[in-house]
Motif scaffolding. Structure first.
Motif, short mmCIF file in Angstrom:
data_model
loop_
_atom_site.label_atom_id
_atom_site.label_comp_id
_atom_site.label_asym_id
_atom_site.label_seq_id
_atom_site.Cartn_x
_atom_site.Cartn_y
_atom_site.Cartn_z
N ALA A 193 15.46 15.81 -20.05
CA ALA A 193 15.68 15.98 -18.55
C ALA A 193 15.45 14.50 -17.79
O ALA A 193 14.47 13.77 -18.23
N LYS A 194 16.37 14.34 -17.11
CA LYS A 194 16.35 12.97 -16.46
C LYS A 194 15.78 13.21 -15.01
O LYS A 194 16.46 13.99 -14.31
N LEU A 195 14.74 12.44 -14.71
CA LEU A 195 14.17 12.90 -13.37
C LEU A 195 13.89 11.80 -12.54
O LEU A 195 14.01 10.78 -13.11
N VAL A 196 13.54 12.09 -11.21
CA VAL A 196 13.50 11.21 -10.54
C VAL A 196 12.12 11.51 -9.61
O VAL A 196 12.05 12.64 -9.24
N HIS A 197 11.15 10.70 -9.57
CA HIS A 197 9.77 10.71 -8.86
C HIS A 197 10.13 10.58 -7.39
O HIS A 197 9.95 9.45 -6.79
N GLU A 198 10.36 11.75 -6.47
CA GLU A 198 10.69 11.52 -5.14
C GLU A 198 9.50 11.82 -4.18
O GLU A 198 9.67 11.78 -3.08
N GLY A 199 8.26 12.02 -5.00
CA GLY A 199 7.09 12.22 -4.07
C GLY A 199 6.51 10.78 -3.84
O GLY A 199 7.21 9.76 -4.20
N ILE A 200 5.55 10.92 -3.15
CA ILE A 200 4.92 9.39 -2.46
C ILE A 200 3.56 9.28 -3.43
O ILE A 200 2.73 10.29 -3.84
N GLY A 201 3.41 7.93 -3.93
CA GLY A 201 2.23 7.75 -4.76
C GLY A 201 2.74 7.40 -6.09
O GLY A 201 3.95 7.54 -6.65
N SER A 218 0.83 -1.27 0.12
CA SER A 218 -0.03 -0.15 -0.04
C SER A 218 0.85 1.36 0.03
O SER A 218 1.88 1.15 0.46
N ILE A 219 0.17 2.46 -0.61
CA ILE A 219 1.01 3.48 -0.80
C ILE A 219 0.22 4.78 -0.18
O ILE A 219 -1.16 4.67 -0.72
N ARG A 220 0.51 5.55 0.46
CA ARG A 220 -0.48 6.58 1.05
C ARG A 220 0.46 7.96 1.01
O ARG A 220 1.61 7.77 1.31
N MET A 221 -0.25 8.90 0.20
CA MET A 221 0.56 9.92 0.08
C MET A 221 -0.02 11.29 1.28
O MET A 221 -1.07 11.33 1.44
N ASP A 222 0.96 11.58 1.99
CA ASP A 222 0.63 12.34 3.16
C ASP A 222 0.56 13.91 2.63
O ASP A 222 1.65 14.35 1.79
N THR A 223 -0.33 14.52 3.04
CA THR A 223 -0.39 15.90 2.77
C THR A 223 0.53 16.94 3.14
O THR A 223 0.66 18.09 2.39
N GLU A 224 1.34 16.51 4.01
CA GLU A 224 2.41 17.54 4.65
C GLU A 224 3.57 17.75 3.59
O GLU A 224 4.39 18.51 3.67
N ASP A 225 3.57 16.72 2.65
CA ASP A 225 4.73 16.99 1.62
C ASP A 225 4.38 17.91 0.56
O ASP A 225 5.30 17.89 -0.45
N PHE A 226 3.18 18.64 0.47
CA PHE A 226 2.97 19.50 -0.51
C PHE A 226 2.51 20.81 -0.11
O PHE A 226 2.22 20.95 1.35
N ASP A 227 2.47 21.84 -0.72
CA ASP A 227 2.09 22.95 -0.43
C ASP A 227 0.66 23.28 -0.37
O ASP A 227 -0.06 23.08 -1.32
N ASP A 228 0.05 23.61 0.88
CA ASP A 228 -1.31 23.49 0.71
C ASP A 228 -1.63 24.90 0.16
O ASP A 228 -3.30 25.10 0.14
N SER A 229 -1.14 25.95 -0.26
CA SER A 229 -1.67 26.95 -0.89
C SER A 229 -2.45 26.86 -2.47
O SER A 229 -3.32 27.39 -2.46
N TRP A 230 -2.30 25.99 -2.99
CA TRP A 230 -2.87 25.44 -4.06
C TRP A 230 -4.04 24.40 -3.82
O TRP A 230 -4.86 24.24 -4.73
N GLY A 231 -3.91 23.71 -2.59
CA GLY A 231 -5.02 23.25 -2.28
C GLY A 231 -5.50 21.94 -2.82
O GLY A 231 -6.54 21.36 -2.95
N ALA A 232 -4.42 21.11 -3.37
CA ALA A 232 -4.93 19.72 -4.23
C ALA A 232 -4.02 18.49 -3.51
O ALA A 232 -3.99 17.70 -4.02
N ALA A 233 -3.48 18.66 -2.35
CA ALA A 233 -2.81 17.70 -1.96
C ALA A 233 -3.56 16.46 -1.61
O ALA A 233 -4.69 16.58 -1.06
N PRO A 234 -3.35 15.26 -2.28
CA PRO A 234 -4.38 14.27 -2.27
C PRO A 234 -4.13 13.30 -1.21
O PRO A 234 -2.69 13.19 -0.67
N LEU A 235 -4.86 12.29 -0.85
CA LEU A 235 -4.37 10.81 -0.02
C LEU A 235 -4.38 9.98 -1.24
O LEU A 235 -5.53 9.85 -1.92
N VAL A 236 -3.60 9.10 -1.31
CA VAL A 236 -3.31 8.20 -2.20
C VAL A 236 -3.22 6.76 -1.65
O VAL A 236 -2.35 6.81 -0.75
N GLU A 237 -4.05 5.84 -2.06
CA GLU A 237 -3.66 4.47 -1.77
C GLU A 237 -3.79 3.71 -2.92
O GLU A 237 -4.36 3.81 -3.99
#
Length: 556
Positions: A398-406, A326-345
């Motif tokens: 651009a070589k990138l790494v998805h360092e976020g959760i989800g 299971s994978i859960r995305m915590d909202t604290e990893d995102f900027d609340d100003s744009w208001g779309a931080a999700p909960l991901v499972e």
């Protein structure tokens, strides 16, 4: 008489909860609209809720104005859990409402749009056929040129100057590029038209007479053990809803960062607007069934076909996914100003769910409405890449790494470079911690020139030990007009033999030595300085055993 009543008991759903639900005269809030919606890939589950003041005993609460498109078998009622008040739902009674008039004008407009799109698709098809004929002519011209040059070279021998045909080769190359660009543009137009055609057919289906003849009213019957205020929730499915993921990637050359927005396009024509609802997106499909089905035995006949495992091999090496169940995305990893931080499972069955943090509004107009799922800022390792066998152009990478959760699901990506739109591409599914690449358009200040230096074909002689031989040398001249030193990856290939009778090797004249993988893909990492060309030579040889000379024709 029962038959004189305009009530048909379509669905009685009995669910037991340590929660709440009602009957008889009840005080309820005037709100009778959806408050939460879960959109799947082929339907949506809509939730309505009413807060009621009930006394002990059997009670009822009425939900009116339900869309005609809902699935009656999906209707469910429940009481929101409460420690002070307990009760259970006894059932849900449904009745048809009055006749609704189908939106005739909208149906006529959609039908006209559908006819127009059919005409445009026909024009695109004609254009693709014309381009295909042009491509065949270019192939014939190239074959004629190769035959003429080969004959002339044999007659003149060493005095033959290959530069004489360079202009014709360049014209053929430019023509091939023009054809490829035109085909790509036409196929993109065709894809967009087909998508729009699907959306219109989707809307027309929702505007059918069966969908619009009557709406629904649902009465939830429940029993309370104690008196008090309870919340009654009604859930139902509507088939005329779906969503698709999309991406927006913006490269800032000055900082070396890529701003990556992951979103969804939600489409619904259920007959009711979803205003300021708690939106959840899920990849679950009800059409997947309840079991994996029956395994059919595989029979091996006299003709054995080699399994094609190259694609699987490349996927295993590039798209390595995490092993957590299971994978859960915590909202604290995102900027609340744009208001779309999700909960991901994400569960082990591959179903991904995104619960958006902020309310969303999706009108029932059948159009695509964008919602933001997540935003990321990724540090990019920037360079350039050229694959002359695919395109004569050089591209920014651009070589990138998805360092976020989800999980970022596969979908269309709109690419911008320093604020300028450079094109639309696609990206595969990306897991947390996974490395991936994204290109950001053509770089016209780096040129790559390709030249066939020497081709050598030797037929086997009558000697038992002689072997037929094919030899190729290709030169690449890379020149940069950019300031400073810039890295570029040059990619080419040599043939790969799967047969013991044919042996292919990298030639001794290859310079500099490339990285070569098991699929014959050759890579050179070049550090380019302004105005200073760099030369690369690719040399490979192929030899065939006596009696297998014909196999070398595949490499000529």
């Amino acid at each position: 008489m029962i038959h004189s009543m305009k009530i048909s008991f379509i669905s009685i759903v009995v669910l037991c909860f340590s929660g709440v639900v009602d009957g008889q005269a009840v005080l309820s809030k005037p709100e009778n609209v959806p408050f939460a919606v879960t959109v799947f890939e082929d339907k949506a589950r809509v939730h309505r809720q009413k807060e009621v003041e009930g006394t002990k005993g059997t009670r009822e609460v009425v939900f009116s104005g339900l869309p005609a498109s809902l699935d009656p078998a999906s209707l469910r009622g429940r009481l929101v859990k409460s420690e002070d008040i307990k009760g259970l739902v006894l059932g849900v009674r449904m009745t048809r409402e009055g006749l609704n008039t189908p939106p005739v004008d909208e149906v006529i407009t959609l039908q006209e749009q559908l006819d127009n799109i059919k005409d445009q698709l026909l024009e695109v098809s004609f254009s693709l056929n014309r381009i295909e004929l042009q491509s065949e002519l270019l192939k014939r011209y190239r074959a004629i040129l190769e035959t003429s040059v080969s004959l002339t070279a044999r007659e003149l021998g060493k005095s033959f100057d290959s530069s004489l045909v360079h202009e014709i080769q360049q014209w053929l190359l430019d023509s091939d590029l023009s054809v490829a660009i035109e085909v790509d543009r036409l196929k993109q137009d065709q894809e967009k038209l087909n998508d729009r055609r699907g959306e219109i057919l989707f809307d027309l289906n929702s505007y059918s007479i069966q969908e619009f003849d009557r709406g629904w009213t649902a009465t939830v019957i429940f029993q309370l053990e104690t008196s008090g205020t309870v919340s009654v929730e009604l859930a139902y499915d509507v088939p005329t809803a779906r969503w698709t993921p999309f991406h927006d990637a913006r490269l800032d050359e000055s900082t070396g960062f890529v701003s990556w927005e992951y979103g969804a396009k939600v489409i619904q024509s259920s007959g009711e607007d979803w205003k300021d609802v708690q939106l959840t997106l899920s990849t679950l499909r009800s059409s997947l069934g309840l079991s994996s089905g029956q395994l059919i035995p595989q029979e091996v006949t006299a003709i054995e076909i080699e399994s094609k495992n190259k694609a699987a091999r490349s996927l295993d090496s590039v798209n390595e996914s995490p092993t957590e169940d299971s994978i859960r995305m915590d909202t604290e990893d995102f900027d609340d100003s744009w208001g779309a931080a999700p909960l991901v499972e994400s569960d082990s069955g591959g179903v991904v769910t995104y619960q958006l943090k902020t309310p969303s509004s999706i009108p029932a107009d059948g159009s695509a409405h964008a919602v933001t799922v997540a935003k990321y800022k990724m540090k990019a390792t920037l360079d350039y890449q050229s694959i002359p066998l695919v395109s004569p152009r050089v591209f920014r990478r651009a070589k990138l790494v998805h360092e976020g959760i989800g999980v970022l699901l596969a979908g269309e990506v709109q690419c911008y470079r320093s604020g300028t739109f450079v094109g639309t591409g696609s990206v595969g599914t990306i897991y947390a911690g996974q490395s991936f690449e994204q290109h950001f358009g053509v770089e016209g200040r780096i040129n790559v020139h390709v030249q066939d230096l020497q081709s050598f074909d030797k037929e086997s002689s009558s000697s038992v030990f002689s072997r037929a031989r094919v030899e190729r040398r290709t030169g690449y001249t890379v020149k940069s007009y950019l300031e400073g030193e810039v890295p570029l990856e040059l990619v080419s290939r040599i043939p790969v033999s799967m047969l013991e009778e044919v042996k292919v090797e990298l030639g001794s004249d290859t310079e500099p030595t490339p990285q070569v993988n098991e699929d014959g893909i050759c890579r050179w990492i070049l550090n380019l300085k302004k105005g200073k060309p760099q030369e690369v030579i690719l040399h490979w040889t192929a030899v065939a055993d006596k009696g297998s000379e014909a196999l070398l024709d595949l490499l000529k």
